[in-house]
Design an enzyme around this catalytic site. Structure first.
Site, short mmCIF file in Angstrom:
data_model
loop_
_atom_site.label_atom_id
_atom_site.label_comp_id
_atom_site.label_asym_id
_atom_site.label_seq_id
_atom_site.Cartn_x
_atom_site.Cartn_y
_atom_site.Cartn_z
N LYS A 198 0.83 -1.20 0.00
CA LYS A 198 0.00 0.00 0.00
C LYS A 198 0.88 1.26 0.00
CE LYS A 198 -3.64 -2.53 -0.27
NZ LYS A 198 -3.93 -3.59 0.60
C1 LIG Z 1 -5.10 -4.61 0.89
C2 LIG Z 1 -6.58 -4.61 0.82
C3 LIG Z 1 -7.39 -5.10 1.85
C4 LIG Z 1 -6.88 -5.87 3.02
O1 LIG Z 1 -5.86 -5.31 3.69
P1 LIG Z 1 -4.83 -6.23 4.52
O2 LIG Z 1 -4.08 -5.23 5.31
O3 LIG Z 1 -4.00 -6.96 3.51
O4 LIG Z 1 -5.63 -7.15 5.36
C5 LIG Z 1 -8.76 -4.96 1.74
N1 LIG Z 1 -9.32 -4.39 0.67
C6 LIG Z 1 -8.58 -3.93 -0.34
C7 LIG Z 1 -9.27 -3.28 -1.49
C8 LIG Z 1 -7.20 -4.03 -0.33
O5 LIG Z 1 -6.48 -3.58 -1.36
#
Ligand SMILES: *Cc1c(COP(=O)(O)O)cnc(C)c1O
Length: 368
Positions: free
Chosen positions: A183
């Site tokens: 992210k």
């Molecule tokens: C990354 C992501 C998640 C989940 O996040 P985690 O920290 O990996 O549990 C949920 N929704 C979307 C759209 C994502 O890109």
């Protein structure tokens, strides 16, 4: 041969690395002062709204649904074009995920389709800002108000983005962020939930850690079976080291996206994302390949050229789990077509302008 260019890579500075070492030496490595400091910084980012951290963006979504009172017998409308966590959490709380198609231009949930899918059992909507492009918050909250629905914004990909100048997380109902390594801002793994109301903080903290309520020197009680979702201080220190770079990261991502639009060969007949350089945080730069191209060969061809390509995401209603719940091919033509052809090209703040050119040249060669 130049170095392999992955589709993403975190940018961590030396001060953050030293800060993590300091936490490791401090004698307190799980939830403690770093988490408190990270939450305070995130709350400032969210215009002073209460924010609590979690060990993933998935846990964050699940807790938001529980706080909203979503459970068995309820329906939650969401997009099939997202990371599967978005719908899995609905099942996790015992409710039914209801998919609707996406808008083929934005690739985000089609709000007219949301409205058409509302039943007496519908309690909430989970919109996703795919690739960091915000869902229309004016229409979203107008719809939610008219139908008395809760909103859990899955803003996992849109930290640092804004809607008409308002930072995501600073307004609205529940807003859920992820700090997974891929992210825009990372804590290796982690997440944060912006709450609509100070009164939810205590319950939010209970759901985060076994339902435990402490009082006085030695008092302890439990009234809800909470999870084990707390963030460590090690992770929080990484996140704290990232936040001061947010503005610069976002600007650099926007510049690189602009560069893609300048350099991408239009004759390749790929579908490009909307050209939004003011609201989106450009979490990803994604093209949809023309139907004649097999994505697997494109990915292999790009790898041979030293370039990583990601897939975010195949339409999730076609996964076995969701097929077994009755979802079928043909129900969401836009999401299915995009899910088959979408390809994530390299985009991260440490990339150079010439890296973008390299990607565009390689794609031209591979798609020729
Ligand atoms: C990354 C992501 C998640 C989940 O996040 P985690 O920290 O990996 O549990 C949920 N929704 C979307 C759209 C994502 O890109």
């Amino acid at each position: 041969m130049p170095e392999f260019l992955p589709f993403t890579r975190p940018t961590l500075d030396e001060a953050t690395i030293a800060g993590v070492a300091e936490v490791l030496r401090s004698g307190w490595i799980t939830s403690g002062p770093q988490v408190k400091a990270f939450e305070a910084a995130l709350s400032r980012h969210c215009g002073g709204r209460p924010v609590r951290c979690f060990n993933s963006g998935t846990a964050t979504l699940e807790v938001a649904l529980r706080l909203a009172g979503i459970g068995p017998g309820h329906e939650v409308i969401t997009t099939p074009l997202s990371w599967v966590a978005t719908a899995n959490v609905v099942l996790e709380v015992g409710a039914r995920p209801v998919f609707v198609d996406v808008d083929p231009r934005t690739r985000n949930i089609d709000l007219a389709a949301v409205e058409a899918a509302i039943t007496r059992k519908t309690r909430a909507v989970i919109p996703v800002d795919l690739a960091g492009l915000p869902v229309d918050r004016d229409r979203l909250y107008d719809l939610a108000r008219r139908h008395e629905l809760r909103v859990v914004e899955d803003a996992a990909q849109s930290f640092g983005a804004n809607w008409r100048g308002r930072t995501l997380g600073s307004f609205g109902d529940f807003v859920s962020f992820s700090f997974h390594a891929n992210k825009n801002i990372t804590s290796a793994e982690g997440g944060a939930l912006a709450l609509p109301d100070e009164s939810l903080v205590a319950r939010c903290e209970q759901l985060r850690l076994q339902g435990v309520i402490r009082s006085g020197e030695d008092g302890m009680d439990v009234e809800v079976a909470g999870g084990k979702f707390n963030l460590t201080d090690v992770a929080a220190r990484i996140g704290l080291g990232q936040l001061p770079h947010l503005e610069r990261f976002t600007q650099r991502r926007r510049e690189l996206a602009r560069r893609y639009f300048e350099r991408w060969e239009r004759d390749l007949a790929c579908e490009l994302p909307p050209e939004d350089f003011t609201q989106s945080n450009w979490h990803m730069f994604q093209v949809v390949l023309p139907e004649r191209v097999e994505r697997a060969s494109f990915i292999a061809g790009m790898r041979e050229q030293g370039i990583g390509v990601g897939v975010h995401y195949p339409a999730m209603h076609l996964f076995k789990l969701y097929r077994n719940l009755g979802w079928r091919t043909g129900q969401f033509p836009h999401a299915e077509r995009i899910g088959r052809g979408i390809a994530t090209l390299p985009l991260f703040p440490a990339m150079t302008d010439s890296d973008v050119e390299r990607v565009c040249e390689a794609a031209k060669k591979v798609l020729a």
